[in-house]
Write a protein that holds these residues in place. Sequence first.
Motif, PDB file in Angstrom:
ATOM      1  N   PRO A 475     -16.150  -8.547  32.784  1.00 49.05           N
ATOM      2  CA  PRO A 475     -15.211  -8.994  32.932  1.00 49.05           C
ATOM      3  C   PRO A 475     -15.167 -10.754  33.005  1.00 49.05           C
ATOM      4  O   PRO A 475     -16.601 -11.401  32.707  1.00 49.05           O
ATOM      5  CB  PRO A 475     -14.962  -9.413  34.335  1.00 49.05           C
ATOM      6  N   LEU A 476     -13.995 -11.085  32.185  1.00 45.50           N
ATOM      7  CA  LEU A 476     -14.025 -12.715  31.994  1.00 45.50           C
ATOM      8  C   LEU A 476     -12.806 -12.800  33.297  1.00 45.50           C
ATOM      9  O   LEU A 476     -12.095 -11.868  32.267  1.00 45.50           O
ATOM     10  CB  LEU A 476     -13.429 -12.996  30.404  1.00 45.50           C
ATOM     11  N   VAL A 477     -13.051 -13.803  33.923  1.00 46.64           N
ATOM     12  CA  VAL A 477     -12.425 -14.048  34.762  1.00 46.64           C
ATOM     13  C   VAL A 477     -11.273 -15.891  34.785  1.00 46.64           C
ATOM     14  O   VAL A 477     -12.976 -16.505  34.775  1.00 46.64           O
ATOM     15  CB  VAL A 477     -13.482 -14.100  36.412  1.00 46.64           C
ATOM     16  N   ASN A 478     -10.626 -15.408  34.986  1.00 51.30           N
ATOM     17  CA  ASN A 478     -10.051 -16.754  35.093  1.00 51.30           C
ATOM     18  C   ASN A 478     -10.260 -18.045  33.111  1.00 51.30           C
ATOM     19  O   ASN A 478     -10.990 -19.088  33.989  1.00 51.30           O
ATOM     20  CB  ASN A 478      -9.615 -17.340  36.169  1.00 51.30           C
ATOM     21  N   GLY A 479     -10.881 -16.690  32.739  1.00 55.94           N
ATOM     22  CA  GLY A 479     -11.928 -17.861  31.808  1.00 55.94           C
ATOM     23  C   GLY A 479     -12.359 -18.530  31.950  1.00 55.94           C
ATOM     24  O   GLY A 479     -13.766 -19.139  30.574  1.00 55.94           O
ATOM     25  N   VAL A 480     -13.648 -17.962  33.157  1.00 53.40           N
ATOM     26  CA  VAL A 480     -14.525 -17.987  33.006  1.00 53.40           C
ATOM     27  C   VAL A 480     -15.811 -17.509  33.017  1.00 53.40           C
ATOM     28  O   VAL A 480     -15.844 -16.293  33.395  1.00 53.40           O
ATOM     29  CB  VAL A 480     -15.053 -19.159  34.411  1.00 53.40           C
ATOM     30  N   GLU A 481     -16.964 -17.473  32.089  1.00 51.15           N
ATOM     31  CA  GLU A 481     -17.939 -16.643  32.020  1.00 51.15           C
ATOM     32  C   GLU A 481     -18.600 -16.595  32.543  1.00 51.15           C
ATOM     33  O   GLU A 481     -19.066 -17.352  34.178  1.00 51.15           O
ATOM     34  CB  GLU A 481     -18.560 -16.663  31.146  1.00 51.15           C
ATOM     35  N   GLN A 482     -19.746 -15.510  33.323  1.00 58.72           N
ATOM     36  CA  GLN A 482     -21.209 -15.701  34.231  1.00 58.72           C
ATOM     37  C   GLN A 482     -21.917 -16.996  33.640  1.00 58.72           C
ATOM     38  O   GLN A 482     -22.444 -17.124  32.730  1.00 58.72           O
ATOM     39  CB  GLN A 482     -21.855 -14.555  33.611  1.00 58.72           C
ATOM     40  N   SER A 483     -22.971 -17.578  34.663  1.00 56.78           N
ATOM     41  CA  SER A 483     -23.750 -18.706  34.308  1.00 56.78           C
ATOM     42  C   SER A 483     -25.348 -18.193  34.213  1.00 56.78           C
ATOM     43  O   SER A 483     -24.949 -16.716  35.546  1.00 56.78           O
ATOM     44  CB  SER A 483     -23.806 -19.779  35.558  1.00 56.78           C
ATOM     45  N   ASP A 484     -25.960 -19.052  33.851  1.00 59.24           N
ATOM     46  CA  ASP A 484     -27.108 -18.518  33.878  1.00 59.24           C
ATOM     47  C   ASP A 484     -27.809 -19.322  35.356  1.00 59.24           C
ATOM     48  O   ASP A 484     -27.592 -20.293  35.179  1.00 59.24           O
ATOM     49  CB  ASP A 484     -27.926 -19.432  32.688  1.00 59.24           C
ATOM     50  N   GLY A 485     -29.522 -18.515  35.237  1.00 55.21           N
ATOM     51  CA  GLY A 485     -29.651 -18.621  36.522  1.00 55.21           C
ATOM     52  C   GLY A 485     -30.069 -17.884  37.626  1.00 55.21           C
ATOM     53  O   GLY A 485     -29.699 -16.836  37.935  1.00 55.21           O
ATOM     54  N   GLU A 486     -30.930 -18.307  38.405  1.00 58.82           N
ATOM     55  CA  GLU A 486     -31.376 -17.099  39.917  1.00 58.82           C
ATOM     56  C   GLU A 486     -30.340 -17.409  40.317  1.00 58.82           C
ATOM     57  O   GLU A 486     -29.969 -15.253  41.216  1.00 58.82           O
ATOM     58  CB  GLU A 486     -32.778 -16.949  39.983  1.00 58.82           C
ATOM     59  N   ALA A 487     -29.399 -17.809  40.777  1.00 62.44           N
ATOM     60  CA  ALA A 487     -28.517 -17.357  42.030  1.00 62.44           C
ATOM     61  C   ALA A 487     -27.392 -16.671  41.865  1.00 62.44           C
ATOM     62  O   ALA A 487     -26.964 -16.245  42.594  1.00 62.44           O
ATOM     63  CB  ALA A 487     -28.443 -19.360  41.830  1.00 62.44           C
ATOM     64  N   TYR A 488     -27.456 -16.707  40.506  1.00 62.66           N
ATOM     65  CA  TYR A 488     -25.681 -16.167  39.814  1.00 62.66           C
ATOM     66  C   TYR A 488     -26.694 -14.253  39.561  1.00 62.66           C
ATOM     67  O   TYR A 488     -26.875 -14.128  38.751  1.00 62.66           O
ATOM     68  CB  TYR A 488     -25.666 -16.197  38.298  1.00 62.66           C
ATOM     69  N   SER A 489     -26.351 -13.633  39.948  1.00 58.88           N
ATOM     70  CA  SER A 489     -26.894 -12.533  40.907  1.00 58.88           C
ATOM     71  C   SER A 489     -25.442 -11.003  41.392  1.00 58.88           C
ATOM     72  O   SER A 489     -24.954 -11.387  41.646  1.00 58.88           O
ATOM     73  CB  SER A 489     -27.647 -12.174  41.979  1.00 58.88           C
ATOM     74  N   GLY A 490     -26.339 -10.110  41.309  1.00 57.78           N
ATOM     75  CA  GLY A 490     -25.491  -9.381  41.718  1.00 57.78           C
ATOM     76  C   GLY A 490     -26.108  -8.103  42.801  1.00 57.78           C
ATOM     77  O   GLY A 490     -27.378  -8.298  42.922  1.00 57.78           O
ATOM     78  N   THR A 491     -25.470  -8.060  43.749  1.00 53.70           N
ATOM     79  CA  THR A 491     -26.549  -6.834  44.561  1.00 53.70           C
ATOM     80  C   THR A 491     -25.526  -5.796  45.031  1.00 53.70           C
ATOM     81  O   THR A 491     -24.392  -5.129  45.029  1.00 53.70           O
ATOM     82  CB  THR A 491     -25.929  -7.826  46.554  1.00 53.70           C
TER      83      THR A 491
END
Length: 622
Positions: A475-491
């Motif tokens: 998904p694209l959420v409020n015009g914002v994409e996912q970010s790079d970096g280990e902190a940006y993750s799924g559970t």
Amino acid sequence: MDRDGFSHEYPPADWTVEGIADALRDAPETLPLPRYGDSAAWETLRGDDLVGPAVETVLERARSAAGEPVPPLPASLYLEYARTGNRTRYEAVEEKRVRRIGTYAFAECIERDGSYLDDVLDYAWAACEQSTWVLPAHIGDNGPQEVEGLPGVIGDDGRHVALRSVAIARQLAEVDYVLGDQLHPALRQRIRHEVDRRIFTPFEARDDLPWMLPPANNWNAVCNAGVVISALSLLDSPERQARIVAKAARSLEDYLADFDHDGCSAEGVHYWNYGMHHYAMLAATLETRTDGAYSLLSPPIVARIATYPLQVELSPGRFIPFSDIDEDEDIDPFTACWLGRRLDLPGLAARGRRAFGADVAGRILGDTVHALQAVREVPQEWDTPASEPRTHFTGYDWWLSRADPTDADGVLVAAKGGHNAESHNHNDVGTFVFHVRGESLLADLGRPEYDADFFRFSGPRWEYLTARSLGHNVPLVNGVEQSDGEAYSGTVLDRTDGDTRDSFAVDIAGAYPDEAGLSDLCRTFTLNREGPRLTVRDEASFEDPDNEFVEVLVSYHPLSPTETGVDAAGDCGNAVVTADPAPDSVDVERLDDAVKGRDVWRAGLSYETEDSLDVELRIPPN
């Protein structure tokens, strides 16, 4: 050895220099390559029904190129990478030069009339005269000091040990081992001098080469293998050989640690091929040279790593394209055949034999010969087993479910969790592939043509369609994409396995920055085998009212809008994506020549919502 809490047993950590040196002294000084004098071995390859046509292909290449002058590598060509970001023109010329050394040497061993020895001499001598063996894309931290795009003055202390440099060293070393006294003595002397100063000396002296430092990736296996195989081919001192082997063995622990407990590589099959090919090549060489006393197959994790390609195959010859790989990257025949036989994995060996074709001539002489030997030794009665109905790699959180494991054309869904700093990473937490009849109707785009900007992780990489989340089924959420970096993750929240349905639920809100305004975003994949049908459910909650949520879908096949979703039209079938509730709008764009000359279709199913949203995408094949 540990990655994300998974501990791997690693017996080579206990190897000693003294023990390795004793084994090298006691064993015959042979490698798993036939020497020139073993005419029967070369004739066996040529006369074999399965691999003989590949031998003739290599011979034809040698005949057509015989006598061609060595193509030049001018400084201006090397500079193209620094000036324009293009790395392919220089690499293509150097690749031809390196490949031809092995092609001519192979042809000489088959024809045995001396007609290719001057070609070997000219191309090998030219390699020895190169200012650097490091590619322009790898200078700087990975090689010689850079001076405005060109390698600086290089002393005998080297700093040359990188991917292409070890490949050139190994090519020269194996050609010297195989042809021996057929080569001009000055060339043999020059090879030893150049490989020693460029490879052995810096490898022994330094512990800070980037590929040595954890976390490791395929570079670790490739470079260690090139150094050790060259040392076992060229050096006369068992003690020095043993020091190099022991150092490489300690380093390779970090390579294996990059796989999760189940043997998954976040880098995908392409880099599994590259890294494990060299790991297996080194293992085969070391076992032969020590008469079986030392084996890199002793770590138990190696057997699980070996089965990885079988578990991520979407359909024959097509593999999950997460990370920087292409879906149609096939399994490496040598790696699958040799590991399959040595680890008693007949299905893997049979899969490698199936991937074998006439075009097996690699850059390196040993790659070609080892592949021919390994493929012909796989018993014809061995066959590839049926796939498992499901797979979950618990370290990297890749999940696959097959509607009918016995049907190569059946529906398969692959999805991933993980984080956005994995090796060869894309911003793709929660993405998925919907695959049926040999086609990914909803796809992962793989990788672009590599250039300088794509590997600048601080910025430009995330503007590439293949790396940014707008190039993935997320998904694209409020015009914002996912970010790079280990902190940006799924559970991973839940996983269920069943006879009629499998499901996999991941909270992917953590892959988005604060600007997205997400409180939660649970994405659940369910494959119903009765039908079959894939359902993707997104349950989102937001921090503020007035939100826009867009279900993004991408494909290399045409997408066309409907009132409730999109149709994906493949060459062999199609899929109808129906959204519930119906989206406020559906937009489809065709991105011409977007990825390596291929068109990409991207659909956006848009919703205006307040504090929460619950959307189901129902995807049956048709």
